[in-house]
Design a protein around this motif. Structure first.
Motif, mmCIF file in Angstrom:
data_model
loop_
_atom_site.group_PDB
_atom_site.id
_atom_site.type_symbol
_atom_site.label_atom_id
_atom_site.label_comp_id
_atom_site.label_asym_id
_atom_site.label_seq_id
_atom_site.Cartn_x
_atom_site.Cartn_y
_atom_site.Cartn_z
ATOM 1 N N ARG A 1 12.347 5.665 -0.610
ATOM 2 C CA ARG A 1 11.090 6.038 0.066
ATOM 3 C C ARG A 1 10.147 6.680 -0.946
ATOM 4 O O ARG A 1 10.526 7.580 -1.682
ATOM 5 C CB ARG A 1 11.387 7.027 1.208
ATOM 6 C CG ARG A 1 10.170 7.620 1.910
ATOM 7 C CD ARG A 1 9.662 6.786 3.049
ATOM 8 N NE ARG A 1 8.518 7.412 3.702
ATOM 9 C CZ ARG A 1 8.414 7.647 4.999
ATOM 10 N NH1 ARG A 1 9.405 7.321 5.801
ATOM 11 N NH2 ARG A 1 7.334 8.190 5.511
ATOM 12 N N VAL A 2 8.914 6.201 -0.987
ATOM 13 C CA VAL A 2 7.907 6.755 -1.889
ATOM 14 C C VAL A 2 7.272 7.966 -1.211
ATOM 15 O O VAL A 2 6.790 7.874 -0.080
ATOM 16 C CB VAL A 2 6.824 5.707 -2.236
ATOM 17 C CG1 VAL A 2 5.828 6.274 -3.244
ATOM 18 C CG2 VAL A 2 7.475 4.444 -2.782
ATOM 19 N N GLY A 3 7.284 9.117 -1.911
ATOM 20 C CA GLY A 3 6.819 10.359 -1.301
ATOM 21 C C GLY A 3 8.010 11.125 -0.752
ATOM 22 O O GLY A 3 9.111 10.576 -0.626
ATOM 23 N N ASP B 1 0.833 -1.219 0.000
ATOM 24 C CA ASP B 1 0.000 0.000 0.000
ATOM 25 C C ASP B 1 0.859 1.256 0.000
ATOM 26 O O ASP B 1 1.754 1.404 0.832
ATOM 27 C CB ASP B 1 -0.922 0.008 1.226
ATOM 28 C CG ASP B 1 -1.969 -1.090 1.157
ATOM 29 O OD1 ASP B 1 -2.955 -0.918 0.434
ATOM 30 O OD2 ASP B 1 -1.762 -2.138 1.813
ATOM 31 N N GLY B 2 0.571 2.170 -0.930
ATOM 32 C CA GLY B 2 1.310 3.425 -1.006
ATOM 33 C C GLY B 2 2.594 3.306 -1.803
ATOM 34 O O GLY B 2 3.245 4.299 -2.097
ATOM 35 N N THR B 3 2.965 2.045 -2.160
ATOM 36 C CA THR B 3 4.191 1.827 -2.929
ATOM 37 C C THR B 3 3.862 1.233 -4.298
ATOM 38 O O THR B 3 4.130 1.836 -5.328
ATOM 39 C CB THR B 3 5.159 0.898 -2.153
ATOM 40 O OG1 THR B 3 5.459 1.507 -0.893
ATOM 41 C CG2 THR B 3 6.452 0.681 -2.917
ATOM 42 N N LEU B 4 3.224 0.044 -4.299
ATOM 43 C CA LEU B 4 2.824 -0.576 -5.569
ATOM 44 C C LEU B 4 1.454 -0.071 -6.022
ATOM 45 O O LEU B 4 1.160 -0.044 -7.218
ATOM 46 C CB LEU B 4 2.791 -2.103 -5.430
ATOM 47 C CG LEU B 4 4.157 -2.778 -5.206
ATOM 48 C CD1 LEU B 4 3.980 -4.269 -4.980
ATOM 49 C CD2 LEU B 4 5.102 -2.531 -6.378
ATOM 50 N N VAL C 1 7.004 4.321 -9.178
ATOM 51 C CA VAL C 1 7.546 3.019 -8.747
ATOM 52 C C VAL C 1 7.372 2.008 -9.881
ATOM 53 O O VAL C 1 8.296 1.266 -10.230
ATOM 54 C CB VAL C 1 6.840 2.510 -7.464
ATOM 55 C CG1 VAL C 1 7.233 1.065 -7.162
ATOM 56 C CG2 VAL C 1 7.194 3.403 -6.276
ATOM 57 N N ARG C 2 6.184 1.998 -10.466
ATOM 58 C CA ARG C 2 5.924 1.049 -11.564
ATOM 59 C C ARG C 2 6.828 1.350 -12.763
ATOM 60 O O ARG C 2 7.314 0.422 -13.423
ATOM 61 C CB ARG C 2 4.451 1.104 -11.962
ATOM 62 C CG ARG C 2 3.531 0.573 -10.866
ATOM 63 C CD ARG C 2 2.142 0.301 -11.388
ATOM 64 N NE ARG C 2 1.219 -0.023 -10.306
ATOM 65 C CZ ARG C 2 0.001 -0.519 -10.494
ATOM 66 N NH1 ARG C 2 -0.440 -0.754 -11.733
ATOM 67 N NH2 ARG C 2 -0.785 -0.785 -9.478
ATOM 68 N N ASN C 3 7.043 2.635 -13.042
ATOM 69 C CA ASN C 3 7.961 3.005 -14.132
ATOM 70 C C ASN C 3 9.363 2.454 -13.871
ATOM 71 O O ASN C 3 10.032 1.944 -14.772
ATOM 72 C CB ASN C 3 8.038 4.530 -14.291
ATOM 73 C CG ASN C 3 6.753 5.113 -14.855
ATOM 74 O OD1 ASN C 3 5.937 4.374 -15.413
ATOM 75 N ND2 ASN C 3 6.566 6.416 -14.721
ATOM 76 N N LEU C 4 9.801 2.569 -12.611
ATOM 77 C CA LEU C 4 11.126 2.060 -12.221
ATOM 78 C C LEU C 4 11.198 0.547 -12.434
ATOM 79 O O LEU C 4 12.161 0.028 -13.018
ATOM 80 C CB LEU C 4 11.402 2.420 -10.749
ATOM 81 C CG LEU C 4 12.554 1.685 -10.048
ATOM 82 C CD1 LEU C 4 13.889 1.991 -10.710
ATOM 83 C CD2 LEU C 4 12.625 2.059 -8.569
ATOM 84 N N LEU C 5 10.179 -0.179 -11.966
ATOM 85 C CA LEU C 5 10.177 -1.640 -12.099
ATOM 86 C C LEU C 5 10.136 -2.066 -13.571
ATOM 87 O O LEU C 5 10.764 -3.054 -13.964
ATOM 88 C CB LEU C 5 8.993 -2.248 -11.328
ATOM 89 C CG LEU C 5 8.996 -2.006 -9.802
ATOM 90 C CD1 LEU C 5 7.789 -2.652 -9.152
ATOM 91 C CD2 LEU C 5 10.285 -2.508 -9.150
ATOM 92 N N ASN C 6 9.396 -1.295 -14.376
ATOM 93 C CA ASN C 6 9.351 -1.584 -15.817
ATOM 94 C C ASN C 6 10.724 -1.434 -16.455
ATOM 95 O O ASN C 6 11.092 -2.181 -17.361
ATOM 96 C CB ASN C 6 8.336 -0.675 -16.517
ATOM 97 C CG ASN C 6 6.933 -1.278 -16.484
ATOM 98 O OD1 ASN C 6 6.761 -2.457 -16.788
ATOM 99 N ND2 ASN C 6 5.944 -0.485 -16.094
#
Length: 724
Positions: free
Chosen positions: A697-699, A499-502, A715-720
């Motif tokens: 840290r997200v945010g 939650d808040g990350t993915l 975060v999703r862009n980074l994982l992609n």
């Protein structure tokens, strides 16, 4: 070179215009004394209103030049400013609200507009003198908006705020239409100080509920700053009062006054005219004492000093009339030819005459209905150099938290106040001496100069913590380096909070399930590295959402672990982290110092505060205070506070994400480690990671992580990028 700028509504001088010239008389107040050690040094200055309406430009320039020599800078206010901002919003809106007198609150829009305008005037005056690296210490409720106004122009300045009056509970502050703006103004500071822990607690609660800013152990995370909120009970210039009590001038006054009053017991009460001071209630209690105890007639008198204040305001005029009537009533009913029950003075007195009143009085009756601190009680105790005298003190005054050897009373309980006066009048000298000595020892240690030092030391500590926790944005250069390291790795592991990350937050937690894009992303990532979903979610929900995925899972902040290659179900992980003990031990030690007979026992995974040997009553009082303090700290540390038989125990009942993450990596060699999370529960993960790890840290909150990233989308862009 950086300087310190002290800011208060009034400058520590009074300004008089005599024979065509301006004269400046220094203020003798406690704050002026304490801060004198700061603003008189180097390039430091004090900014404030000189107290007069000066319209003429030439006269203003003359005042500016004269004040410059005194290391002060004036903020000039018009008559209208004073009427609407000071008399109006400050004293007819904030003052009654913050002292819990809601019936007197004035919700006038023009008052608020003037308050904003004058706070901006202060801001403009300071900005003309301040540099980005300066320290600015703002004082009191007249300038609540100023810290954020300054922050907007000087983002890197060190800004502190201290409130000298109480801070009310959320239920009161929410009544004010401008509550949000007022709180936002205050959180422009790096350090916010109050007199008592209760005020600090109310403020943190209001900030959480109105601004949505969470806190851990008194630290608020706002914008890109860490803000500390703490209690700093203000002291007095102890030496000044104890020396004055033995000075020739004071003793001459004592001799003269005693000759006039004769041989009788004296009660002293000194207050500014204000409805928060409980003056009518005090007179009524003294009246009841004389009605119930005729044996005190002719033997006990009350010296009542009321310092004039705001007597043009109708509610204050009504209060003055009520006091006059009550004094007239008690004196006409009980006076004899050679005895007057109440000696009433509606004026201020020179310092040595006040010192004489303190010195010669047997009892100080300090019973405000609500007071931020109240220094009169401290001045009385400091003046008792012969160790004889009794302090009767209201529980509603901030000072009652320190001066526990006073007779504490509820000022609304007339019977209780009467009984306290009877107890004080009959107290033997040995007990008086014990109580006064104990209070003097505390006041000597924590005087006004120590108060200033402790506050400034704390401010320095906050700035150091901010610097420590500053993290860097995940820019293109670092992102490219991270992706390159990941692709070169033979054994990478990635820890992902949920939650808040993915996913972003939803109003209903069950609606934050993984969408198809996320499921696909995790499935692809898990083929090229070890993926660990590490969440506060329960194991059932997490297991259901990632069913069939080749990922490891840590649920409920590290309580449950499940490896992808394990056929069996979740495993309970139950190691213990004792890193919280240092902070908690400090608080417990503070209460041991204040509680003779108390001690701390340290167990393997808990700390215990024992009070079996403490005087009955005092032990329970201190235990309640400590229980409240620890409960508040426990939230930030994920601890449990347990009350036992004459003990208070604090322990860690579970474990955290960091320990669980370490357990997941134990016995394995990884050449790339990355952890992403968005809240304080993820800080444990960041702390547990090896130095070479990429912690994100997200945010943009302050964090132990190496880098910040904006939001779950980034975060999703980074994982992609990792799986491209």
């Amino acid at each position: 070179m950086s300087k310190t700028i002290i800011v208060s509504n009034r400058l520590p001088i009074s300004l008089q215009h005599k024979n065509g010239k301006f004269e400046f008389k220094p203020s003798a107040g406690g704050l002026a004394t304490g801060l004198g050690s700061i603003y008189k040094e180097g390039e430091n200055i004090w900014v404030g209103w000189p107290g007069n309406d000066v319209a003429d430009e030439e006269q203003r320039n003359e005042i500016v030049d004269e004040l410059k020599k005194l290391k002060m800078a004036p903020v000039f206010l018009t008559k209208k400013d004073v009427e609407l901002y000071y008399e109006g919003f400050s004293n007819e809106t904030i003052w009654p609200a913050f002292h819990y007198f809601t019936q007197y609150i004035n919700y006038e829009d023009s008052y608020w507009e003037a308050y904003v305008r004058v706070n901006q005037k202060f801001c403009d005056t300071i900005l003309a003198k301040a540099n980005p690296e300066d320290t600015i210490w703002v004082h009191d409720y007249q300038l609540l908006l100023l810290p954020m106004m300054l922050r907007n122009h000087l983002p890197n300045a060190t800004i502190a705020f201290f409130q000298h009056i109480p801070f009310p509970s959320y239920e009161i502050i929410r009544m004010l239409p401008w509550r949000k703006e007022m709180l936002e103004g205050m959180v422009g500071s790096d350090l916010i100080g109050f007199h008592t822990y209760d005020d600090m607690r109310h403020f943190l609660s209001s900030v959480g509920r109105i601004l949505g800013l969470s806190n851990e152990s008194g630290f608020i995370q706002a914008d890109n700053r860490l803000i500390n909120v703490d209690a700093f009970p203000m002291g007095i210039d102890y030496e000044k009062f104890s020396k004055a009590a033995e000075s020739k001038k004071t003793l001459n006054h004592v001799k003269k006054f005693k000759e006039m009053l004769g041989d009788q017991k004296l009660l002293i009460t000194i207050d500014r005219l204000d409805y928060s001071k409980g003056i009518p209630q005090r007179i009524k209690a003294f009246t009841q004492l004389l009605e119930d105890h005729p044996e005190f007639h002719g033997k006990v008198s009350m010296i009542m000093v009321v310092v004039p204040s705001r007597d043009k305001v109708r509610s204050y005029q009504v209060l003055k009339e009520e006091i006059d009537t009550l004094v007239g009533g008690i004196n006409s009913k009980f006076s004899t030819l050679n005895w007057v029950p109440v000696h009433y003075f509606y004026r201020s007195f020179p310092f040595n005459e006040l010192s004489a009143f303190y010195t010669m009085s047997d009892i100080a009756l300090v019973t405000p209905l609500r007071d931020g601190m109240n220094l009169v009680c401290k001045e009385f105790v400091a003046s008792k150099t012969h160790k004889k005298g009794v302090l009767i003190l209201s529980e509603m005054a901030g000072a009652s938290k320190e001066l526990v050897d006073a007779i504490l009373v509820n000022p609304n309980n007339q019977e209780g106040v009467v009984n306290a006066i009877v107890e004080a009048l009959s107290m033997d000298e040995e007990e008086q001496e014990l109580r006064i000595s104990s209070m003097q020892s505390s006041l000597k240690k924590y005087d006004i100069f120590q108060w200033v030092k402790v506050f400034m030391d704390r401010l320095k500590h906050v700035k150091e913590r901010q610097t420590e926790l500053e993290s860097k944005a995940l820019d293109r250069k670092i992102l490219a380096q991270l992706v390159e390291s990941f692709k070169a790795a033979k054994r990478p592991i990635v820890f992902l909070d949920y939650d808040g990350t993915l996913v972003g937050f939803k109003s209903r937690p069950q609606d934050a399930f993984p969408d198809e894009e996320l499921k696909s992303l995790v499935a692809t990532l898990s083929k090229i590295c070890q993926v660990v979903i590490i969440s506060g979610r329960d194991k059932e929900t997490l297991g259901e959402w990632f069913k069939g995925q080749a990922v490891d899972m840590i649920a409920e902040h590290g309580v449950w672990l499940k490896k992808k290659d394990q056929e069996e179900d979740w495993v309970l992980y139950a190691d213990v982290d004792d890193s919280w003990k240092g902070d908690i031990r400090q608080v417990m030690e503070y209460y041991v110092l204040r509680t003779p007979g108390a001690f701390i026992e340290e167990k393997h995974h808990s700390l215990v505060w024992h009070y079996r040997k403490v005087e009955s009553g005092l032990g329970d009082l201190r235990m309640r205070e400590l229980f409240s303090h620890l409960k508040y700290m426990a939230r930030g540390h994920n601890l449990q506070v347990l009350e036992g038989n004459m003990v208070l125990e604090i322990k860690r009942p579970d474990i955290n994400k960091g320990r669980a993450a370490l357990s997941m990596m134990r016995g394995e060699e990884y050449d790339f480690v990355m952890a992403l999370g968005d809240d304080w529960t993820d800080e444990d993960t960041f702390k547990a990671m090896p130095k070479s790890a990429y912690t994100i840290r997200v945010g943009y909150a302050y964090t132990q992580a190496n880098y910040n990233i904006k939001n779950p989308k980034e975060v999703r862009n980074l994982l992609n990028k990792l799986i491209e």
